[in-house]
Design a protein around this motif. Structure first.
Motif, PDB file in Angstrom:
ATOM      1  N   UNK A  57       0.831  -1.194   0.000  1.00  0.00           N
ATOM      2  CA  UNK A  57       0.000   0.000   0.000  1.00  0.00           C
ATOM      3  C   UNK A  57       0.873   1.255   0.000  1.00  0.00           C
ATOM      4  N   UNK A  58       0.375   2.340  -0.629  1.00  0.00           N
ATOM      5  CA  UNK A  58       1.146   3.569  -0.717  1.00  0.00           C
ATOM      6  C   UNK A  58       1.349   4.193   0.659  1.00  0.00           C
ATOM      7  N   UNK A  59       0.389   4.027   1.535  1.00  0.00           N
ATOM      8  CA  UNK A  59       0.550   4.538   2.885  1.00  0.00           C
ATOM      9  C   UNK A  59      -0.119   3.584   3.858  1.00  0.00           C
ATOM     10  N   UNK A  60       0.280   3.617   5.126  1.00  0.00           N
ATOM     11  CA  UNK A  60      -0.302   2.687   6.100  1.00  0.00           C
ATOM     12  C   UNK A  60      -1.802   2.911   6.282  1.00  0.00           C
ATOM     13  N   UNK A  61      -2.493   1.863   6.672  1.00  0.00           N
ATOM     14  CA  UNK A  61      -3.911   1.984   7.015  1.00  0.00           C
ATOM     15  C   UNK A  61      -4.042   2.758   8.315  1.00  0.00           C
ATOM     16  N   UNK A  62      -4.839   3.810   8.296  1.00  0.00           N
ATOM     17  CA  UNK A  62      -5.009   4.666   9.463  1.00  0.00           C
ATOM     18  C   UNK A  62      -6.293   4.300  10.199  1.00  0.00           C
ATOM     19  N   UNK A  63      -6.279   4.462  11.527  1.00  0.00           N
ATOM     20  CA  UNK A  63      -7.460   4.204  12.350  1.00  0.00           C
ATOM     21  C   UNK A  63      -7.657   5.349  13.336  1.00  0.00           C
ATOM     22  N   UNK A  64      -8.907   5.515  13.760  1.00  0.00           N
ATOM     23  CA  UNK A  64      -9.229   6.531  14.758  1.00  0.00           C
ATOM     24  C   UNK A  64     -10.186   5.940  15.785  1.00  0.00           C
ATOM     25  N   UNK A  65      -9.903   6.179  17.064  1.00  0.00           N
ATOM     26  CA  UNK A  65     -10.815   5.773  18.141  1.00  0.00           C
ATOM     27  C   UNK A  65     -10.916   6.900  19.158  1.00  0.00           C
ATOM     28  N   UNK A  66     -12.092   7.032  19.746  1.00  0.00           N
ATOM     29  CA  UNK A  66     -12.317   8.020  20.800  1.00  0.00           C
ATOM     30  C   UNK A  66     -12.854   7.322  22.038  1.00  0.00           C
ATOM     31  N   UNK A  67     -12.239   7.613  23.188  1.00  0.00           N
ATOM     32  CA  UNK A  67     -12.730   7.148  24.476  1.00  0.00           C
ATOM     33  C   UNK A  67     -13.174   8.374  25.262  1.00  0.00           C
ATOM     34  N   UNK A  68     -14.377   8.300  25.836  1.00  0.00           N
ATOM     35  CA  UNK A  68     -14.996   9.459  26.470  1.00  0.00           C
ATOM     36  C   UNK A  68     -15.270   9.197  27.946  1.00  0.00           C
ATOM     37  N   UNK A  69     -14.933  10.171  28.792  1.00  0.00           N
ATOM     38  CA  UNK A  69     -15.292  10.144  30.210  1.00  0.00           C
ATOM     39  C   UNK A  69     -16.212  11.328  30.480  1.00  0.00           C
ATOM     40  N   UNK A  70     -17.344  11.080  31.096  1.00  0.00           N
ATOM     41  CA  UNK A  70     -18.263  12.154  31.420  1.00  0.00           C
ATOM     42  C   UNK A  70     -17.871  12.895  32.693  1.00  0.00           C
ATOM     43  N   UNK A  71     -18.360  14.137  32.818  1.00  0.00           N
ATOM     44  CA  UNK A  71     -18.265  14.915  34.061  1.00  0.00           C
ATOM     45  C   UNK A  71     -16.877  15.430  34.391  1.00  0.00           C
ATOM     46  N   UNK A  72     -16.011  15.543  33.407  1.00  0.00           N
ATOM     47  CA  UNK A  72     -14.754  16.229  33.620  1.00  0.00           C
ATOM     48  C   UNK A  72     -13.643  15.411  34.252  1.00  0.00           C
ATOM     49  N   UNK A  73     -12.579  16.127  34.620  1.00  0.00           N
ATOM     50  CA  UNK A  73     -11.383  15.488  35.188  1.00  0.00           C
ATOM     51  C   UNK A  73     -11.009  16.217  36.480  1.00  0.00           C
ATOM     52  N   UNK A  74      -9.903  15.844  37.059  1.00  0.00           N
ATOM     53  CA  UNK A  74      -9.421  16.465  38.293  1.00  0.00           C
ATOM     54  C   UNK A  74      -8.259  17.395  37.932  1.00  0.00           C
ATOM     55  N   UNK A  75      -8.515  18.686  37.676  1.00  0.00           N
ATOM     56  CA  UNK A  75      -7.516  19.596  37.105  1.00  0.00           C
ATOM     57  C   UNK A  75      -6.158  19.632  37.801  1.00  0.00           C
ATOM     58  N   UNK A  76      -6.085  19.638  39.148  1.00  0.00           N
ATOM     59  CA  UNK A  76      -4.752  19.737  39.760  1.00  0.00           C
ATOM     60  C   UNK A  76      -3.825  18.583  39.401  1.00  0.00           C
ATOM     61  N   UNK A  77      -4.404  17.475  38.977  1.00  0.00           N
ATOM     62  CA  UNK A  77      -3.592  16.283  38.701  1.00  0.00           C
ATOM     63  C   UNK A  77      -3.553  15.942  37.210  1.00  0.00           C
ATOM     64  N   UNK A  78      -4.137  16.815  36.398  1.00  0.00           N
ATOM     65  CA  UNK A  78      -4.186  16.592  34.943  1.00  0.00           C
ATOM     66  C   UNK A  78      -3.260  17.617  34.284  1.00  0.00           C
ATOM     67  N   UNK A  79      -2.020  17.248  34.106  1.00  0.00           N
ATOM     68  CA  UNK A  79      -1.071  18.163  33.481  1.00  0.00           C
ATOM     69  C   UNK A  79       0.080  17.380  32.878  1.00  0.00           C
ATOM     70  N   UNK A  80       0.762  18.037  31.959  1.00  0.00           N
ATOM     71  CA  UNK A  80       1.970  17.476  31.357  1.00  0.00           C
ATOM     72  C   UNK A  80       2.870  18.635  30.962  1.00  0.00           C
ATOM     73  N   UNK A  81       4.162  18.412  31.027  1.00  0.00           N
ATOM     74  CA  UNK A  81       5.110  19.419  30.572  1.00  0.00           C
ATOM     75  C   UNK A  81       6.350  18.735  30.010  1.00  0.00           C
ATOM     76  N   UNK A  82       7.026  19.442  29.132  1.00  0.00           N
ATOM     77  CA  UNK A  82       8.182  18.862  28.480  1.00  0.00           C
ATOM     78  C   UNK A  82       7.774  18.071  27.249  1.00  0.00           C
ATOM     79  N   UNK A  83       8.722  17.386  26.676  1.00  0.00           N
ATOM     80  CA  UNK A  83       8.448  16.633  25.453  1.00  0.00           C
ATOM     81  C   UNK A  83       9.291  15.361  25.403  1.00  0.00           C
ATOM     82  N   UNK A  84       8.864  14.434  24.552  1.00  0.00           N
ATOM     83  CA  UNK A  84       9.602  13.198  24.335  1.00  0.00           C
ATOM     84  C   UNK A  84       9.864  12.437  25.610  1.00  0.00           C
TER      85      UNK A  84
END
Length: 427
Positions: free
Chosen positions: A37-64
């Motif tokens: 194939x000219x390019x790989x087969x692509x897929x998409x999935x979504x997982x959903x959680x209702x009612x939000x998250x816990x902001x003080x513990x939901x963070x990321x910084x930096x890369x790689x």
């Protein structure tokens, strides 16, 4: 199917009246004289959680490899180089509150208040329509929590709170809540009794095929058949326990209440089914509603007594931190499954985009949407990054702009989607 001339073009095994689609094998391509194939087969999935998250513990910084993750995201530590952690996106027509925020999470459409249901086709179903002629199933729409009827005090139908996937503006796609039935959709209705293993029935064919393919394809085949076996056995145990609870003999057909009581078991069975579907290209699109808006789910294994939604109003408390963390762990489970499925020179995860999202940042606050992406989408999506669009201005941080960017990379270019006409910068 295997015949005297080698591997048939369908690359299927037949058992119990069901066709077991195999993952794409390089040896199969060679034996059939097919071009890569000219390019790989692509897929998409979504997982959903209702009612939000816990902001003080939901963070990321930096890369790689140097990326740092907050405690809510700790289960993704080994896959952080394959992540995009995106904060600050804005869903204009969510409007805060409950009910309507979930119903347009994948469309960005302004929903209609009152008895008449009116939304828009969600982006997952836009993609499903694009590929419907290339796969056995246009999409998988799965859930771990029963939809509810009636109306919220805001006068929005609870239909919106219970569904994220819409194939037309007037009604959502019904959610499949039974893992056994979702499994059947991959392997055919004759698997529904699950009393005899499908793999036992095709073992001779599988052994013959294994002797014809390369060593790398033998690894892929062994991984896949092991995945099917493990999922099948877990479903058999589930049906056995459900039959005992209903005082039915285990030789009877599947009991109607075939849903695990433990959220972790339930969600991971659904993740296994998505992984198998992606591995065999039975479908390229899936959604999994882990918990709906205004969720009534309970989590005894977390030693908390009240329901999901009640705890969301104290989103900084340790109880809600535990709920959010256990949801992210299910996402991490699917990420890990796909990361360990070989495909070409990489993995199924390399060719996929797995999204984790909630309609709220915290209780009743939809000013920004917490969102994770995992996977490189066939080399079109750079990973190992963190993004914060909160101060970019509302026109530059639209959730639907992200969807336009993702759909572009998957070959579906639209002039506009939801409230967005521009692609999201920096993705």
């Amino acid at each position: 199917m295997i015949n005297k001339n080698g591997i048939s073009r369908r690359l299927l095994l037949q058992g119990l009246g069901a066709a077991i689609a195999l993952p794409w094998l390089e040896s199969g391509r060679h034996l059939l004289g097919a071009e890569s194939p000219k390019k790989p087969t692509q897929r998409f999935a979504c997982m959903f959680i209702g009612d939000g998250i816990s902001p003080p513990h939901w963070w990321a910084k930096g890369s790689g490899a140097n990326m740092e993750l907050g405690s809510s995201l700790a289960s993704l530590e080994k896959h952080k180089s394959q992540l995009n952690v995106i904060n600050g996106l804005f869903n204009k027509h969510a409007g805060g509150g409950h009910a309507r925020c979930a119903g347009n999470i994948l469309s960005g459409e302004a929903l209609l208040r009152g008895r008449l249901i009116r939304g828009a086709v969600s982006m997952d179903q836009r993609l499903a329509k694009k590929w419907e002629d290339e796969t056995a199933l246009s999409s998988l729409v799965l859930g771990c929590e029963q939809p509810v009827a009636g109306f919220h005090e805001s006068e929005y139908s609870m239909v919106y709170a219970s569904h994220i996937s819409w194939s037309n503006p007037d009604s959502p796609i019904p959610i499949e809540l039974h893992p056994s039935l979702a499994f059947d959709s991959l392997f055919g209705g004759q698997s529904s009794t699950l009393q005899t293993s499908i793999l036992d029935d095709v073992l001779e064919q599988a052994t013959s095929l294994r002797n014809q393919v390369s060593r790398s394809d033998q690894v892929k085949l062994d991984e896949y058949l092991s995945s099917v076996r493990e999922t099948e056995q877990r479903l058999q145990r589930l049906n056995k326990f459900a039959a005992e609870e209903n005082n039915q003999p285990t030789s009877a057909q599947r009991p109607p209440a075939g849903q695990p009581k433990d959220f972790r078991e339930y969600s991971r069975l659904m993740c296994d089914i998505i992984a198998l579907a992606f591995q065999t290209d039975r479908t390229r699109i899936a959604t999994l509603l882990l918990s709906r808006d205004l969720s009534g789910q309970v989590y005894p294994y977390l030693n908390i007594k009240d329901d999901h939604h009640s705890y969301s109003h104290s989103n900084e408390a340790k109880e809600y931190q535990g709920i959010v963390k256990t949801h992210v762990e299910q996402y991490a489970y699917l990420v890990d499954r796909l990361a360990n499925m070989h495909e070409g020179d990489g993995t199924v995860l390399d060719n996929s985009c797995l999204m984790f999202v909630s309609e709220h940042w915290n209780a009743h606050n939809s000013n920004q949407v917490p969102l994770l992406l995992a996977g490189g989408l066939g080399g079109t999506l750079q990973t190992g990054r963190t993004h914060d669009f909160l101060n970019a201005g509302n026109e530059k941080r639209k959730l639907c702009s992200l969807y336009l960017s993702l759909m572009d990379r998957m070959g579906l270019e639209l002039k506009e989607f939801g409230d967005a006409k521009e692609r999201l910068a920096g993705i």
